[in-house]
Write a protein that holds these residues in place. Structure first.
Motif, short mmCIF file in Angstrom:
data_model
loop_
_atom_site.label_atom_id
_atom_site.label_comp_id
_atom_site.label_asym_id
_atom_site.label_seq_id
_atom_site.Cartn_x
_atom_site.Cartn_y
_atom_site.Cartn_z
N ARG A 1 51.40 29.53 53.53
CA ARG A 1 50.89 28.17 53.50
C ARG A 1 51.79 27.25 52.68
NH1 ARG A 1 47.43 24.88 50.58
NH2 ARG A 1 47.27 26.41 48.91
N HIS A 2 52.25 27.75 51.53
CA HIS A 2 53.14 26.94 50.70
C HIS A 2 54.47 26.70 51.41
CE1 HIS A 2 50.65 26.55 47.19
NE2 HIS A 2 50.46 27.86 47.10
N ALA A 3 54.95 27.72 52.12
CA ALA A 3 56.21 27.55 52.86
C ALA A 3 56.05 26.51 53.96
CB ALA A 3 56.65 28.88 53.46
N LEU A 4 54.90 26.52 54.63
CA LEU A 4 54.64 25.55 55.70
C LEU A 4 54.58 24.13 55.15
CD1 LEU A 4 53.90 24.80 58.59
CD2 LEU A 4 51.52 25.37 58.07
N LEU A 5 53.89 23.97 54.01
CA LEU A 5 53.82 22.65 53.39
C LEU A 5 55.21 22.19 52.94
CD1 LEU A 5 50.57 23.03 51.24
CD2 LEU A 5 50.85 21.76 53.38
N GLY A 6 56.00 23.13 52.43
CA GLY A 6 57.36 22.79 52.02
C GLY A 6 58.21 22.34 53.19
N VAL A 7 58.07 23.00 54.33
CA VAL A 7 58.82 22.62 55.53
C VAL A 7 58.42 21.21 55.96
CG1 VAL A 7 59.12 23.11 57.99
CG2 VAL A 7 59.22 24.97 56.33
N ALA B 1 52.36 15.85 64.42
CA ALA B 1 51.85 16.72 65.48
C ALA B 1 52.99 17.51 66.12
CB ALA B 1 51.11 15.90 66.53
N ALA B 2 54.13 16.86 66.32
CA ALA B 2 55.28 17.55 66.92
C ALA B 2 55.82 18.61 65.97
CB ALA B 2 56.36 16.55 67.28
N VAL B 3 55.83 18.31 64.67
CA VAL B 3 56.28 19.31 63.69
C VAL B 3 55.39 20.53 63.74
CG1 VAL B 3 56.64 19.77 61.24
CG2 VAL B 3 57.29 17.56 62.19
N SER B 4 54.07 20.32 63.78
CA SER B 4 53.13 21.44 63.86
C SER B 4 53.34 22.23 65.15
CB SER B 4 51.68 20.92 63.80
OG SER B 4 51.43 20.27 62.57
#
Length: 218
Positions: free
Chosen positions: A15-21, A34-37
């Motif tokens: 989760r932290h890695a996803l938020l960092g990205v 939305a496109a990033v997700s």
């Protein structure tokens, strides 16, 4: 029943890695969450994504910024009417120094392939991606060669201008897990984009924009 610490720690790290990205991509691209997700979901699910939007909504910049944040290799192919299948998959060439035939890999041998304006190339060349997208390998001269892992095709197409385009066949559309539509940014985002450019933002230099790797292929 409660989750053990060993079970929660990997999910928290992810989760932290996803938020960092997301934060790193936001340094280069305004909005388009939305496109990033969608791209991240397709990458984790071992699928591919079709990005649809008019020119100027940062489709190419989005993919480049995401690759920089994930620290994966990315290559871009500008699809044109004269593009041949071998221009994507690679081909066997004769080496005059060794007097032998050797395989020269094409741009498909990467982690994140940006297929720009995929609907501008004939079906024969479009089909060159079918095996790569489904089997994650390419067959050239009777030899199958595996593609790197992870591997994702992010294809873009312009939904407005249809002159000189070739609609994607159903078989190829089936290879895309998701389709993300990138809309025109709202007024507030447009003003932020203009402010960034006025401050000297260069979309070709993501390092100068502060985009740095916060995750990796693992």
């Amino acid at each position: 029943m409660t989750d053990s610490p060993d079970a929660t720690e990997p999910s928290e790290a992810a989760r932290h890695a996803l938020l960092g990205v997301r934060q790193e991509v936001a340094k280069a691209v305004v909005g388009q969450e939305a496109a990033v997700s969608g791209i991240i979901i397709a990458l984790l699910a071992r699928g591919h994504i079709l990005l649809e939007g008019v020119p100027g909504v940062a489709k190419t910049l989005l993919v480049r910024a995401l690759a920089a944040a994930l620290d994966v290799e990315t290559k871009r192919v500008q699809f044109t009417p004269d593009l041949m299948p071998g221009d994507i998959t690679g081909s066997v060439v004769f080496d005059t120094h060794t007097s032998e035939f050797s395989f020269r890999p094409g741009p498909v041998f990467t982690n994140l392939l940006l297929a720009d304006e995929i609907n501008r190339t004939p079906p024969k060349t479009q089909s060159a991606l079918l095996e790569a997208m489904q089997e994650r390998q390419v067959s050239v001269d009777g030899t199958s060669r595996p593609l790197p892992s992870p591997f994702l095709v992010a294809a873009t197409q312009n939904p407005v201008e249809y002159e000189g385009t070739y609609p994607l066949p159903e078989a190829q559309l089936d290879r895309f897990l998701l389709k993300a539509v990138l809309p025109l940014p709202p007024r507030a985002d447009e003003l932020q984009v203009l402010a960034r450019h006025a401050a000297g933002f260069d979309p070709q230099d993501l390092a100068a924009a502060g985009v740095s790797p916060v995750a990796g292929p693992a």
